[in-house]
Write an enzyme that holds these catalytic residues in place. Structure first.
Site, mmCIF file in Angstrom:
data_model
loop_
_atom_site.group_PDB
_atom_site.id
_atom_site.type_symbol
_atom_site.label_atom_id
_atom_site.label_comp_id
_atom_site.label_asym_id
_atom_site.label_seq_id
_atom_site.Cartn_x
_atom_site.Cartn_y
_atom_site.Cartn_z
ATOM 1 N N LYS A 131 0.824 -1.211 0.000
ATOM 2 C CA LYS A 131 0.000 0.000 0.000
ATOM 3 C C LYS A 131 0.858 1.262 0.000
ATOM 4 O O LYS A 131 0.458 2.269 -0.577
ATOM 5 C CB LYS A 131 -0.971 0.008 1.187
ATOM 6 C CG LYS A 131 -2.129 -0.960 1.009
ATOM 7 C CD LYS A 131 -3.235 -0.709 2.017
ATOM 8 C CE LYS A 131 -4.400 -1.673 1.820
ATOM 9 N NZ LYS A 131 -5.403 -1.576 2.895
ATOM 10 N N LYS A 167 -7.679 -15.731 -9.910
ATOM 11 C CA LYS A 167 -8.828 -15.653 -9.006
ATOM 12 C C LYS A 167 -9.765 -14.523 -9.441
ATOM 13 O O LYS A 167 -9.301 -13.497 -9.930
ATOM 14 C CB LYS A 167 -8.298 -15.354 -7.588
ATOM 15 C CG LYS A 167 -9.044 -16.052 -6.493
ATOM 16 C CD LYS A 167 -8.394 -15.770 -5.163
ATOM 17 C CE LYS A 167 -9.326 -14.923 -4.321
ATOM 18 N NZ LYS A 167 -8.801 -14.620 -3.008
ATOM 19 N N LYS A 216 -12.187 -8.091 -7.614
ATOM 20 C CA LYS A 216 -12.913 -6.848 -7.924
ATOM 21 C C LYS A 216 -12.010 -5.858 -8.644
ATOM 22 O O LYS A 216 -12.478 -4.928 -9.280
ATOM 23 C CB LYS A 216 -13.472 -6.232 -6.649
ATOM 24 C CG LYS A 216 -12.389 -5.836 -5.676
ATOM 25 C CD LYS A 216 -12.922 -5.097 -4.467
ATOM 26 C CE LYS A 216 -11.880 -5.110 -3.389
ATOM 27 N NZ LYS A 216 -11.545 -3.932 -2.734
#
Ligand code: TRP
Length: 327
Positions: A111, A193, A196
């Site tokens: 992040k 996978k 989103k």
């Protein structure tokens, strides 16, 4: 009865993968465990959020969690910032957490790379807040995805360190990976996978999408050049669709093979798309019903917060005593 705790970020967009892999299983746990689930808005602000959107998303995530089957009569469902004990426990646990161990968190490193202009202290101490979420409810089990395993490991270490220093107190939580949590792959690339954050908008199916959109995405799903509906490692696209169909219908892979023997991929994809849309229809309807009644939702939130406060007050008070505060 054992206690389960898990947190959901209000910024999460629920995909079919999240639903089949996690949330659907949570509702199944409600009779066997004392379940506490939180919409973690305090975690969300470690990255920049638009305040107006965050408020709306928190309400919507709460409604969606209920629509997915979390029953507020059975479980505690609350918004994290409604229980101030999370902020207070965060401080106590910060003093039992080492700078070095936080520096090793891969999510922090990822992040910080993604947001180099905002490497704030909250992003760094995020796992301490998360440890507090879990420890405040003395949770035995924590349902999490693989990406949160390192954070849970840290929560265990912090709890053990506190217990060692001040005497046995915190329950040491275990990760809980549901047995029937199906792994759902992308419709655009069945080796990946379903996520989103996929760039291909046809790769993921979302819980709140319309039937037409869902059917269309399944029609376009990437498969292979054969034409038999068969579960096999070399047929990841068809196998993924079969897994999804199996979760919706409860059928085994061989039952599905028999059902579609002699039929083409077109028929099969249409059947999967329609079945998924029909499976999700009650969730969409319930979501629409709940979000149309904001007062009811706010009432549920208030009750959830009171219940969460009551359980966690006890833990926080004991922790204050343990560290030597006058309580
Ligand atoms: N960090 C988790 C995530 O991003 C959310 C979370 C916050 C959580 N507190 C938690 C998960 C406690 C499990 C237990 O998915």
């Amino acid at each position: 009865m054992k206690t389960i705790f898990s947190g959901i970020q209000p910024t999460a967009i629920f995909t079919l993968g999240n639903y089949m892999g996690a949330i659907k299983n949570w509702s199944a746990l409600q009779d066997e465990y004392k379940c506490v689930y939180s919409i973690v808005d305090m975690h969300a602000i470690t990255v920049k959020q638009d305040p107006v959107k965050l408020r709306a998303q928190t309400l919507n995530s709460y409604a969606l969690t209920m629509a997915c089957g979390i029953d507020v009569e059975k479980s505690v469902l609350f918004v994290q910032s409604h229980n101030k004990n999370h902020a207070e426990m965060n401080w106590i646990l910060s003093c039992s957490t080492q700078f070095g161990e936080l520096s090793r968190m891969t999510q922090f490193k990822d992040k910080s790379q993604k947001h180099p202009d905002d490497i704030n202290a909250g992003l760094f101490t995020y796992p301490v807040l998360m440890a507090g979420d879990i420890l405040l409810y003395q949770a035995d089990l924590v349902p999490i995805g693989i990406d949160q395993k390192q954070h849970l490991e840290l929560a265990r270490n912090v709890a053990e360190r506190f217990n060692f220093r001040y005497g046995d107190f915190f329950t040491i939580p275990e990760p809980f990976i549901g047995e029937s949590g199906a792994k759902i792959m992308s419709l655009g690339d069945p080796e990946k996978k379903m996520s989103k954050s996929d760039d291909n908008p046809n790769a993921s199916v979302y819980i709140l999408e319309s039937k037409d959109d869902i059917v269309r995405k399944f029609k376009r799903a990437v498969t292979d050049s054969e034409s038999s509906v068969r579960f096999a490692e070399e047929k990841p696209g068809i196998s993924n669709l079969m897994t999804i169909y199996g979760v919706c219908t409860g059928k085994t892979m061989s039952e599905i093979e028999a059902e579609f023997a002699g039929k083409g991929y077109g028929d099969f994809k249409l059947a999967v798309g329609e079945t998924v849309a029909d499976t999700l229809a009650p969730v969409r309807d319930e979501y629409a019903r709940l979000t149309a009644n904001k007062d009811y939702l706010l009432g549920c939130m208030k009750n959830g917060a009171e219940a969460a406060l009551k359980i966690s007050d006890k833990t926080l008070k004991k922790a204050y005593k343990k560290v030597g505060f006058i309580v």
